[in-house]
Design a protein around this motif. Structure first.
Motif, mmCIF file in Angstrom:
data_model
loop_
_atom_site.group_PDB
_atom_site.id
_atom_site.type_symbol
_atom_site.label_atom_id
_atom_site.label_comp_id
_atom_site.label_asym_id
_atom_site.label_seq_id
_atom_site.Cartn_x
_atom_site.Cartn_y
_atom_site.Cartn_z
ATOM 1 N N GLU A 152 77.990 -24.076 55.382
ATOM 2 C CA GLU A 152 77.064 -24.654 54.421
ATOM 3 C C GLU A 152 75.780 -23.827 54.382
ATOM 4 N N GLY A 153 75.145 -23.786 53.227
ATOM 5 C CA GLY A 153 73.822 -23.171 53.142
ATOM 6 C C GLY A 153 73.800 -21.750 52.602
ATOM 7 N N ILE A 154 74.946 -21.252 52.158
ATOM 8 C CA ILE A 154 74.956 -19.901 51.577
ATOM 9 C C ILE A 154 74.573 -20.004 50.094
ATOM 10 N N VAL A 155 73.523 -19.256 49.710
ATOM 11 C CA VAL A 155 73.082 -19.274 48.313
ATOM 12 C C VAL A 155 74.120 -18.506 47.487
ATOM 13 N N LEU A 156 74.685 -19.173 46.500
ATOM 14 C CA LEU A 156 75.752 -18.567 45.687
ATOM 15 C C LEU A 156 75.174 -17.530 44.715
ATOM 16 N N LYS A 157 75.969 -16.492 44.434
ATOM 17 C CA LYS A 157 75.506 -15.414 43.532
ATOM 18 C C LYS A 157 75.282 -15.941 42.124
ATOM 19 N N GLU A 158 76.052 -16.973 41.768
ATOM 20 C CA GLU A 158 75.865 -17.643 40.483
ATOM 21 C C GLU A 158 76.345 -19.077 40.641
ATOM 22 N N PRO A 159 75.906 -19.992 39.754
ATOM 23 C CA PRO A 159 76.334 -21.388 39.918
ATOM 24 C C PRO A 159 77.847 -21.536 39.774
ATOM 25 N N VAL A 160 78.397 -22.461 40.546
ATOM 26 C CA VAL A 160 79.834 -22.787 40.472
ATOM 27 C C VAL A 160 79.971 -24.131 39.764
ATOM 28 N N LEU A 161 80.854 -24.191 38.766
ATOM 29 C CA LEU A 161 81.116 -25.460 38.080
ATOM 30 C C LEU A 161 82.541 -25.906 38.406
ATOM 31 N N GLU A 162 82.675 -27.160 38.814
ATOM 32 C CA GLU A 162 84.011 -27.712 39.124
ATOM 33 C C GLU A 162 84.243 -28.964 38.295
ATOM 34 N N TYR A 163 85.492 -29.196 37.950
ATOM 35 C CA TYR A 163 85.876 -30.487 37.373
ATOM 36 C C TYR A 163 86.692 -31.244 38.411
ATOM 37 N N HIS A 164 86.380 -32.525 38.550
ATOM 38 C CA HIS A 164 87.206 -33.407 39.385
ATOM 39 C C HIS A 164 87.705 -34.543 38.506
#
Ligand code: TMP
Length: 250
Positions: free
Chosen positions: A125-137
């Motif tokens: 946890e806590g790694i800044v992502l290179k770009e936002p991740v979008l998920e559908y659930h």
């Protein structure tokens, strides 16, 4: 002109909408009809659940915090051109909203690794992502809201291509607006969950935006100021909700 009778039935003391029949009770909120078929009332409870309600508790004052924080954030988003279901605050625990036919899709946007993504991909946890991740659930408690993709959604007829494009665009815009807002309040927006629905053929943002549905970490210390304090038994739960309230409203 509205008759006296009609006026009395729709408007109570202080100009509040009259609560009608309860139409839905969820884990954290209750939805009521009003005299206007296009408007519902959303009531925020102090009840908290996690892990598909296998863990239950009460967070004193949570309903008030989530109602008022959501109202403030919906107003902010509306001011930036994001259409939401929010109409107005009615009381400490109630807001008036446009009636939505909710899409059975939970949209998660992530800026920093945590929670479900860390678990699924075995990433700390806590790694800044290179770009936002979008998920559908898929919004199905009985299936534990499984991750699925745009092909499942379109093939099952849960949304069209155009509708999903709109949902994606709005979700990324919302992320930029909320990230900046929380950043000014010394909070990192780690991730959050959104729900959209249709009102008269228009897609609007629905549900709530609160410490129940966002992960918020204090910048620097990375102190968790959200529902993870309840999910993970970290203590200081009420204090965390009050702290977010202060920073958002202050
Ligand atoms: P997740 O990492 O557990 O998938 O959660 C991502 C975000 O979605 C997090 O900010 C909390 C929020 N969330 C909800 O609002 N409702 C839920 O039922 C779950 C599991 C997460």
């Amino acid at each position: 002109m509205m008759s006296q009778k009609k006026c009395e039935s729709t408007i109570q003391k202080g100009g509040e909408m009259k609560k009608g029949e309860k139409i839905y009770e969820g884990k954290a909120k209750i939805v009521y009809k009003t005299d206007d078929p296009d408007l519902f009332i959303q009531y925020f409870k102090d009840d908290a659940t996690a892990f598909d309600a296998t863990k239950r508790g009460t967070i004193i004052g949570k309903g008030v915090v989530n109602n008022k924080v959501s109202a403030k954030l919906f107003e902010l988003l509306e001011s930036k051109g994001i259409p939401t279901h929010f109409v107005k605050l009615l009381s400490d625990r109630e807001m008036l909203m446009k009636r939505l036919k909710i899409m059975p899709i939970e949209v998660t946007v992530r800026n920093i690794t945590a929670g479900g993504m860390s678990k699924m991909l075995a990433i700390e946890e806590g790694i800044v992502l290179k770009e936002p991740v979008l998920e559908y659930h898929y919004k199905r408690d009985d299936l534990h809201d499984p991750l699925f993709n745009e092909y499942h959604i379109k093939a099952l007829g849960l949304a069209t291509d155009e509708e999903l494009d709109r949902v994606d665009t709005l979700s990324f815009e919302i992320n930029e607006i909320l990230k900046a807002f929380f950043s000014e309040r010394n909070l990192d927006l780690v991730d959050f969950k959104l729900e959209f629905g249709k009102h008269k053929e228009r897609i609007l943002l629905g549900d709530e935006i609160s410490p129940d549905t966002c992960r918020l970490w204090e910048k620097g210390t990375r102190k968790k100021l959200d529902k993870d304090r309840f999910r993970r038994d970290l203590g200081g739960i009420e204090e965390a909700y009050q702290e977010v309230y202060k920073r958002v409203m202050g």
